[in-house]
Design a protein around this motif. Structure first.
Motif, PDB file in Angstrom:
ATOM      1  N   PHE A 154       0.849  -1.190   0.000  1.00 42.19           N
ATOM      2  CA  PHE A 154       0.000   0.000   0.000  1.00 42.19           C
ATOM      3  C   PHE A 154       0.887   1.243   0.000  1.00 42.19           C
ATOM      4  CE2 PHE A 154      -2.511  -3.387   1.795  1.00 42.19           C
ATOM      5  CZ  PHE A 154      -3.785  -3.184   1.296  1.00 42.19           C
ATOM      6  N   GLU A 155       0.645   2.107  -0.963  1.00 38.85           N
ATOM      7  CA  GLU A 155       1.394   3.360  -1.046  1.00 38.85           C
ATOM      8  C   GLU A 155       0.421   4.528  -1.042  1.00 38.85           C
ATOM      9  OE1 GLU A 155       4.092   3.457  -4.309  1.00 38.85           O
ATOM     10  OE2 GLU A 155       4.981   1.499  -3.850  1.00 38.85           O
ATOM     11  N   ALA A 156       0.242   5.116   0.135  1.00 43.20           N
ATOM     12  CA  ALA A 156      -0.658   6.269   0.313  1.00 43.20           C
ATOM     13  C   ALA A 156      -2.062   5.958  -0.208  1.00 43.20           C
ATOM     14  CB  ALA A 156      -0.089   7.509  -0.370  1.00 43.20           C
ATOM     15  N   VAL A 157      -2.620   4.854   0.249  1.00 44.46           N
ATOM     16  CA  VAL A 157      -3.945   4.430  -0.186  1.00 44.46           C
ATOM     17  C   VAL A 157      -5.008   4.945   0.786  1.00 44.46           C
ATOM     18  CG1 VAL A 157      -5.428   2.447  -0.669  1.00 44.46           C
ATOM     19  CG2 VAL A 157      -2.990   2.364  -1.265  1.00 44.46           C
ATOM     20  N   PRO A 158      -6.003   5.677   0.319  1.00 44.30           N
ATOM     21  CA  PRO A 158      -7.053   6.187   1.219  1.00 44.30           C
ATOM     22  C   PRO A 158      -7.829   5.048   1.874  1.00 44.30           C
ATOM     23  CG  PRO A 158      -7.105   7.313  -0.903  1.00 44.30           C
ATOM     24  CD  PRO A 158      -6.184   6.146  -1.066  1.00 44.30           C
ATOM     25  N   ALA A 159      -8.183   5.247   3.130  1.00 39.65           N
ATOM     26  CA  ALA A 159      -8.922   4.227   3.876  1.00 39.65           C
ATOM     27  C   ALA A 159      -9.868   4.903   4.851  1.00 39.65           C
ATOM     28  CB  ALA A 159      -7.966   3.298   4.618  1.00 39.65           C
ATOM     29  N   VAL A 160     -10.958   4.228   5.151  1.00 40.32           N
ATOM     30  CA  VAL A 160     -11.965   4.759   6.069  1.00 40.32           C
ATOM     31  C   VAL A 160     -11.827   4.062   7.417  1.00 40.32           C
ATOM     32  CG1 VAL A 160     -14.439   5.021   6.499  1.00 40.32           C
ATOM     33  CG2 VAL A 160     -13.537   5.227   4.172  1.00 40.32           C
ATOM     34  N   PRO A 161     -11.594   4.802   8.506  1.00 43.43           N
ATOM     35  CA  PRO A 161     -11.414   4.166   9.817  1.00 43.43           C
ATOM     36  C   PRO A 161     -12.708   3.531  10.322  1.00 43.43           C
ATOM     37  CG  PRO A 161     -11.506   6.547  10.057  1.00 43.43           C
ATOM     38  CD  PRO A 161     -11.480   6.278   8.584  1.00 43.43           C
ATOM     39  N   LEU A 162     -12.565   2.418  11.005  1.00 41.43           N
ATOM     40  CA  LEU A 162     -13.695   1.699  11.583  1.00 41.43           C
ATOM     41  C   LEU A 162     -13.494   1.575  13.091  1.00 41.43           C
ATOM     42  CD1 LEU A 162     -13.955  -1.232   8.998  1.00 41.43           C
ATOM     43  CD2 LEU A 162     -15.282   0.885   9.014  1.00 41.43           C
ATOM     44  N   GLY A 163     -14.227   2.357  13.839  1.00 37.65           N
ATOM     45  CA  GLY A 163     -14.261   2.158  15.283  1.00 37.65           C
ATOM     46  C   GLY A 163     -13.165   2.768  16.110  1.00 37.65           C
ATOM     47  N   GLY A 164     -12.068   3.209  15.530  1.00 39.47           N
ATOM     48  CA  GLY A 164     -11.011   3.826  16.304  1.00 39.47           C
ATOM     49  C   GLY A 164      -9.966   2.834  16.786  1.00 39.47           C
ATOM     50  N   PRO A 165      -8.856   3.338  17.367  1.00 39.46           N
ATOM     51  CA  PRO A 165      -7.767   2.473  17.817  1.00 39.46           C
ATOM     52  C   PRO A 165      -8.247   1.438  18.833  1.00 39.46           C
ATOM     53  CG  PRO A 165      -7.084   4.771  17.824  1.00 39.46           C
ATOM     54  CD  PRO A 165      -8.563   4.776  17.575  1.00 39.46           C
ATOM     55  N   GLY A 166      -7.851   0.202  18.613  1.00 40.97           N
ATOM     56  CA  GLY A 166      -8.180  -0.869  19.537  1.00 40.97           C
ATOM     57  C   GLY A 166      -9.562  -1.471  19.389  1.00 40.97           C
ATOM     58  N   TRP A 167     -10.471  -0.769  18.710  1.00 38.36           N
ATOM     59  CA  TRP A 167     -11.864  -1.225  18.645  1.00 38.36           C
ATOM     60  C   TRP A 167     -11.987  -2.600  17.986  1.00 38.36           C
ATOM     61  CZ3 TRP A 167     -14.706  -2.254  14.171  1.00 38.36           C
ATOM     62  CH2 TRP A 167     -16.066  -2.517  14.366  1.00 38.36           C
ATOM     63  N   TYR A 168     -11.233  -2.839  16.934  1.00 42.29           N
ATOM     64  CA  TYR A 168     -11.374  -4.090  16.180  1.00 42.29           C
ATOM     65  C   TYR A 168     -11.184  -5.300  17.092  1.00 42.29           C
ATOM     66  CZ  TYR A 168     -10.258  -7.774  12.807  1.00 42.29           C
ATOM     67  OH  TYR A 168     -10.234  -8.949  12.103  1.00 42.29           O
ATOM     68  N   TYR A 169     -10.205  -5.236  17.991  1.00 43.16           N
ATOM     69  CA  TYR A 169      -9.894  -6.374  18.854  1.00 43.16           C
ATOM     70  C   TYR A 169     -10.732  -6.388  20.139  1.00 43.16           C
ATOM     71  CZ  TYR A 169      -5.885  -6.571  15.747  1.00 43.16           C
ATOM     72  OH  TYR A 169      -5.087  -6.633  14.623  1.00 43.16           O
ATOM     73  N   GLU A 170     -11.188  -5.227  20.578  1.00 40.54           N
ATOM     74  CA  GLU A 170     -11.911  -5.140  21.848  1.00 40.54           C
ATOM     75  C   GLU A 170     -13.398  -5.456  21.717  1.00 40.54           C
ATOM     76  OE1 GLU A 170     -11.056  -1.146  22.920  1.00 40.54           O
ATOM     77  OE2 GLU A 170      -8.941  -1.546  23.403  1.00 40.54           O
ATOM     78  N   ARG A 171     -13.967  -5.312  20.529  1.00 37.95           N
ATOM     79  CA  ARG A 171     -15.400  -5.568  20.341  1.00 37.95           C
ATOM     80  C   ARG A 171     -15.687  -7.061  20.534  1.00 37.95           C
ATOM     81  NH1 ARG A 171     -15.860  -7.704  14.995  1.00 37.95           N
ATOM     82  NH2 ARG A 171     -13.721  -7.847  14.260  1.00 37.95           N
ATOM     83  N   PRO A 172     -16.854  -7.423  21.063  1.00 38.57           N
ATOM     84  CA  PRO A 172     -17.180  -8.847  21.193  1.00 38.57           C
ATOM     85  C   PRO A 172     -17.263  -9.555  19.851  1.00 38.57           C
ATOM     86  CG  PRO A 172     -19.095  -7.454  21.672  1.00 38.57           C
ATOM     87  CD  PRO A 172     -17.888  -6.555  21.631  1.00 38.57           C
ATOM     88  N   GLY A 173     -17.546  -8.809  18.791  1.00 38.20           N
ATOM     89  CA  GLY A 173     -17.618  -9.401  17.470  1.00 38.20           C
ATOM     90  C   GLY A 173     -16.311 -10.028  17.013  1.00 38.20           C
ATOM     91  N   PHE A 174     -15.180  -9.598  17.586  1.00 41.63           N
ATOM     92  CA  PHE A 174     -13.904 -10.210  17.241  1.00 41.63           C
ATOM     93  C   PHE A 174     -13.910 -11.678  17.658  1.00 41.63           C
ATOM     94  CE2 PHE A 174      -9.422 -11.212  18.384  1.00 41.63           C
ATOM     95  CZ  PHE A 174      -8.878 -11.119  17.117  1.00 41.63           C
ATOM     96  N   ALA A 175     -14.388 -11.933  18.868  1.00 40.86           N
ATOM     97  CA  ALA A 175     -14.490 -13.309  19.350  1.00 40.86           C
ATOM     98  C   ALA A 175     -15.545 -14.076  18.562  1.00 40.86           C
ATOM     99  CB  ALA A 175     -14.824 -13.311  20.838  1.00 40.86           C
ATOM    100  N   TRP A 176     -16.665 -13.433  18.295  1.00 42.79           N
ATOM    101  CA  TRP A 176     -17.734 -14.111  17.546  1.00 42.79           C
ATOM    102  C   TRP A 176     -17.244 -14.530  16.160  1.00 42.79           C
ATOM    103  CZ3 TRP A 176     -21.876  -9.773  18.609  1.00 42.79           C
ATOM    104  CH2 TRP A 176     -22.125  -9.709  19.987  1.00 42.79           C
ATOM    105  N   GLY A 177     -16.483 -13.653  15.511  1.00 38.79           N
ATOM    106  CA  GLY A 177     -15.944 -13.982  14.200  1.00 38.79           C
ATOM    107  C   GLY A 177     -14.975 -15.152  14.264  1.00 38.79           C
ATOM    108  N   GLY A 178     -14.159 -15.189  15.326  1.00 36.28           N
ATOM    109  CA  GLY A 178     -13.242 -16.307  15.498  1.00 36.28           C
ATOM    110  C   GLY A 178     -13.967 -17.625  15.657  1.00 36.28           C
TER     111      GLY A 178
END
Length: 377
Positions: free
Chosen positions: A211-235
């Motif tokens: 990736f070289e300066a590729v625009p991206a849309v943040p989802l949930g903020g720092p740490g959110w991806y791993y802290e949400r219960p959905g992370f465990a549910w997805g696993g």
């Protein structure tokens, strides 16, 4: 016998048989799409529109979809699971489908516009989830002029050249990691030939994406991806796929014993003992997943204990899959691996897929959590 393959059977966790029957068309599509990545991606996109999301009251049915498709073809399940997981992640981030915008920048300049960009693209193409890390490779997210840009490399990006979008994790300048939605067709995305030589999941190459300066849309903020219960549910959803693969191995073993008996060669006590062990193992696993899905839907697994339960589920299913593969391969010998294409593909695909489980490292993590908390037993 006219050579027409039998209609694929769903894998039941807890749904009523009549309700489970609704998975039939999806399974027929999976059966017809074996080896055809385009067809499997179309299957995933179609399922993404109608499949339930975890925690919304039909988690067991979601897992039955994942297990049933994987029982037809492990690669089909491997394509379907990340697409459904990405849809769930976007929903958990508060984004709703149906808005007319795209990740390429259409819309206004407000936070709502960012949400619209992702939501409008949610079901317009095939999605992946890229969250793996590897030594020497690092993907960073940097904010510039109110826009987030991705820089660096991300490993283990399955089917990156065939997907449209991905939920991807990146390191933040201030520390930690966050999730972003990214257009994989955007300028600055480079997908190299991974030199995929695996005998398992041959149609699903995984490699490094630059990736070289590729625009991206943040989802949930720092740490959110791993802290949400959905992370465990997805696993746990991945574990449901593993379960489906094990069911397929067990079904083929049972069919081989029945065929031999029809030909006058009754199974010996060892074969019957192995089949009996497989039966009670799968019965215990499906009961465990049914109870766990009910706990998710009731809100019981929406806190810190969700990941601990995910480690139990994943470890239990992974160990059972490996045990079932070993029991069957020891009994059937090398013949089907050498001459039965479907059996050989399934065993190779499943062996690679189960490699996502971190075995003793995950057990060590579970042990540490158990030591810090109350014994659940």
């Amino acid at each position: 016998m006219n050579g027409t393959p039998a209609a694929p059977r769903p894998v039941r966790i807890s749904s009523a048989p009549a309700y489970l029957h609704t998975i039939g068309p999806l399974l027929s599509a999976a059966q017809a799409g074996v080896g055809d990545v385009t067809a499997l991606l179309d299957l995933a996109k179609g399922a993404g529109v109608t499949a339930p999301k975890p925690g919304e009251g039909r988690t067991a049915y979601l897992w039955e979809i994942l297990a049933s498709v994987t029982a037809v073809d492990v690669a089909a399940g491997r394509v379907l699971e990340p697409h459904l997981d990405a849809a769930a992640i976007l929903a958990q981030a508060g984004l709703k489908p149906g808005l007319h915008a795209a990740l390429n920048g259409e819309g206004g300049d407000s936070a709502d516009s960012d949400a619209a960009k992702v939501a409008g693209a949610q079901f317009s193409g095939a999605w992946g989830v890229f969250a793996a890390e590897a030594p020497g490779l690092r993907l960073e997210a940097r904010e510039a002029a109110g826009e987030w840009l991705l820089h660096g490399s991300k490993p283990w990006c399955s089917l990156a050249s065939r997907l449209d979008h991905a939920v991807i994790t990146a390191h933040m300048e201030g520390g930690g990691r966050a999730a972003f939605a990214v257009d994989l067709h955007a300028q600055g995305v480079s997908v190299a030939d991974p030199g995929w030589t695996s005998r398992g999941l041959r149609e699903i190459p995984s490699g490094t994406v630059q990736f070289e300066a590729v625009p991206a849309v943040p989802l949930g903020g720092p740490g959110w991806y791993y802290e949400r219960p959905g992370f465990a549910w997805g696993g746990m959803g991945v574990a449901a796929c593993w379960l489906g693969g094990a069911v397929a191995v067990a079904r083929s073993f049972t069919a081989s014993l029945r065929k031999a008996a029809d030909g006058g060669r009754e199974p010996d006590q060892i074969a019957l003992a192995r089949l009996g062990e497989i039966d009670r193992t799968l019965a215990a696993l499906t009961a465990y997943l049914a109870a766990t899905a009910a706990r998710i839907d009731s809100g019981e697994l929406s806190g810190k204990g969700a990941w601990q339960e995910a480690l139990r589920v994943r470890g239990s299913v992974a160990a059972a899959v490996e045990r079932i593969q070993r029991l069957v391969s020891q009994n059937l010998g090398p013949g089907p691996l050498a001459f039965d294409e479907a059996y050989g593909k399934r065993m190779a695909d499943l062996s690679l897929y189960i490699g996502q489980h971190h075995a003793m490292r995950d057990d060590a993590q579970l042990g540490a959590l158990t030591l810090k908390g109350e014994d659940p037993w």
